[in-house]
Design an enzyme around this catalytic site. Structure first.
Site, short mmCIF file in Angstrom:
data_model
loop_
_atom_site.label_atom_id
_atom_site.label_comp_id
_atom_site.label_asym_id
_atom_site.label_seq_id
_atom_site.Cartn_x
_atom_site.Cartn_y
_atom_site.Cartn_z
N GLY A 11 0.84 -1.21 0.00
CA GLY A 11 0.00 0.00 0.00
C GLY A 11 0.87 1.25 0.00
O GLY A 11 1.83 1.32 0.75
N ARG A 72 0.95 -4.95 -4.95
CA ARG A 72 1.11 -6.12 -4.08
C ARG A 72 1.26 -7.30 -5.06
O ARG A 72 0.27 -7.70 -5.67
CB ARG A 72 -0.13 -6.31 -3.20
N ASP A 103 5.11 -5.12 5.88
CA ASP A 103 5.50 -6.49 6.22
C ASP A 103 5.53 -7.42 5.01
O ASP A 103 6.45 -8.23 4.87
CB ASP A 103 4.61 -7.05 7.34
N THR A 126 4.42 2.52 5.42
CA THR A 126 3.02 2.09 5.55
C THR A 126 2.30 3.04 6.50
O THR A 126 2.89 3.46 7.51
CB THR A 126 2.88 0.65 6.07
N ASP A 128 0.01 2.24 8.40
CA ASP A 128 -0.52 1.50 9.56
C ASP A 128 0.35 1.59 10.83
O ASP A 128 -0.14 1.29 11.92
CB ASP A 128 -0.69 0.01 9.20
N ASP A 130 2.51 -0.41 11.86
CA ASP A 130 2.43 -1.72 12.53
C ASP A 130 3.73 -2.52 12.44
O ASP A 130 3.70 -3.74 12.53
CB ASP A 130 1.27 -2.54 11.95
N ARG A 172 -5.41 -2.43 8.95
CA ARG A 172 -5.91 -3.78 8.73
C ARG A 172 -5.84 -4.62 10.01
O ARG A 172 -6.82 -5.22 10.42
CB ARG A 172 -5.09 -4.44 7.63
O1 F6P Z 1 -1.55 -1.34 4.79
C1 F6P Z 1 -2.09 -0.11 4.49
C2 F6P Z 1 -3.58 -0.22 4.23
O2 F6P Z 1 -4.05 1.07 3.88
C3 F6P Z 1 -4.40 -0.82 5.36
O3 F6P Z 1 -4.67 0.11 6.37
C4 F6P Z 1 -5.61 -1.28 4.61
O4 F6P Z 1 -6.25 -2.34 5.28
C5 F6P Z 1 -5.05 -1.76 3.30
O5 F6P Z 1 -3.82 -1.07 3.13
C6 F6P Z 1 -5.93 -1.53 2.10
O6 F6P Z 1 -5.30 -2.09 1.00
P1 F6P Z 1 -5.76 -1.86 -0.51
O7 F6P Z 1 -5.47 -0.45 -0.88
O8 F6P Z 1 -4.96 -2.83 -1.28
O9 F6P Z 1 -7.23 -2.14 -0.53
#
Ligand code: F6P
Length: 324
Positions: A11, A72, A103, A126, A128, A130, A172
């Site tokens: 992300g 991803r 991660d 990120t 997050d 995390d 997430r």
């Molecule tokens: O990891 C960053 C994040 O924004 C999370 O907070 C969220 O769950 C996820 O990515 C959303 O991913 P995508 O943009 O692939 O839907």
């Protein structure tokens, strides 16, 4: 080491560009040749790798998103995909990588090193926050500020209409954005995946607040919360206490991933981009550069995603105390 490459993966996060800029310019300053890999591991597999010059990263420090794009990659999870990626790096003589991501990005790098011995140093990118091994990740501060701006606006309308708002923020598996926005936005309740809070408890806190003369309330729900997202929790409360509150739900979503990075994120990204190149030159591999207590530290990739960086119980307590 003479040639390295940088990529962004997973992300996107505000500040990734500032980090790419720091990697490219540090590498050039240290006499290295530097390449940019487009769309993370996908670009490595497809051979979409471009030389980076000092001016390739001009005028990007203030921009959200990532000029290198991000993805991803499912293909990199296969041995065949990783082999193609290695062959493309080999063709260009690339001996080291800087991976800016979370991660999933670091898990991929560990596998890649085991098979082909190409060292990677990571930068935590990120929203997050995390990852173990750094107090803050690149993009987190901007995401919190973006969410906070929206929460402040929602608070105005919540107050005008005497409503309870359930606001879902990203994260997430992580409540870091939620807890920061909750405290800074004066929320009554914060629900995070790391610490279980039942819907019954939420109902009880809301009721107690209104008995003490509150006329509106803000509940921040991290998207990964065990009780479900904001919509689910709100539905349960509606069922549990019909007609007691005028409830609305807002999901902030991907707005939290965009926008110009804050000064804090630009500084963090610049320091970590520099540290990543220094780390590669010092012979580090499979580590993430992070900042703990204002000092640069290198943490093995496995630890960054296996060890837990716990949400502070004190912060959770603060929400309760300050919202009486
Ligand atoms: O990891 C960053 C994040 O924004 C999370 O907070 C969220 O769950 C996820 O990515 C959303 O991913 P995508 O943009 O692939 O839907």
């Amino acid at each position: 080491m003479k040639k390295i490459a940088v990529f962004t993966s997973g992300g996107d996060a505000p500040g990734m560009n500032a980090c790419v800029r720091a990697v490219v310019r540090t590498a050039i300053y240290k006499g290295l040749e530097v390449f940019g890999i487009m769309r993370g591991y996908n670009g490595m597999i497809q051979g979409d790798i471009v030389p980076m010059k000092s001016n390739s990263v001009s005028n990007i420090i203030q921009k959200g998103g990532t000029i290198l794009k991000s993805a991803r990659s499912k293909e990199f999870m296969t041995a065949e995909g990783r082999k193609k990626a290695y062959e493309n790096l080999q063709k260009l003589g690339i001996e080291g990588l800087v991976a800016i991501g979370g991660d999933g990005t670091f898990r991929g790098a560990v596998e890649f090193y085991k098979e082909f011995g190409i060292p990677t140093v990571g930068c935590p990118g990120t929203i997050d926050n995390d990852l173990y091994g750094t107090d803050y990740t690149i993009g987190y501060d901007t995401a919190v500020n973006t969410a906070l701006e929206a929460i402040d606006k929602i608070r105005d309308t919540a107050d005008s209409h005497d409503r309870v708002f359930f606001i879902e923020v990203m994260g997430r598996d992580s409540g870091y954005i939620a807890i920061a926005c909750g405290i800074a936005g004066g929320a009554e309740i914060v629900m995070v995946p790391e610490i279980l809070m039942s819907t019954a408890e939420v109902a009880q806190i809301l009721q107690a607040g209104w008995k003490r003369s509150k006329t509106s309330s803000i509940v921040i729900v991290a998207e990964g919360d065990e009780e479900g997202g904001a919509q689910e929790v709100a539905d349960k409360i509606r069922q549990m206490m019909p007609n007691q509150f005028d409830i609305r739900v807002t999901t902030l979503g991907h707005i939290q991933r965009g926008g110009s990075p804050t000064a804090r994120d630009r500084l963090l990204a610049s320091r970590l981009g520099y540290a990543a190149v220094e780390g590669l030159l010092a012979g580090y591999k499979n580590v993430m550069a992070g900042i703990i207590n204002d000092q640069v530290v290198y943490t093995p990739f496995e630890d960054t995603f296996q060890k837990v960086k716990p949400i502070s119980q004190e912060m959770m307590e603060l929400v309760k105390i300050l919202s009486i």
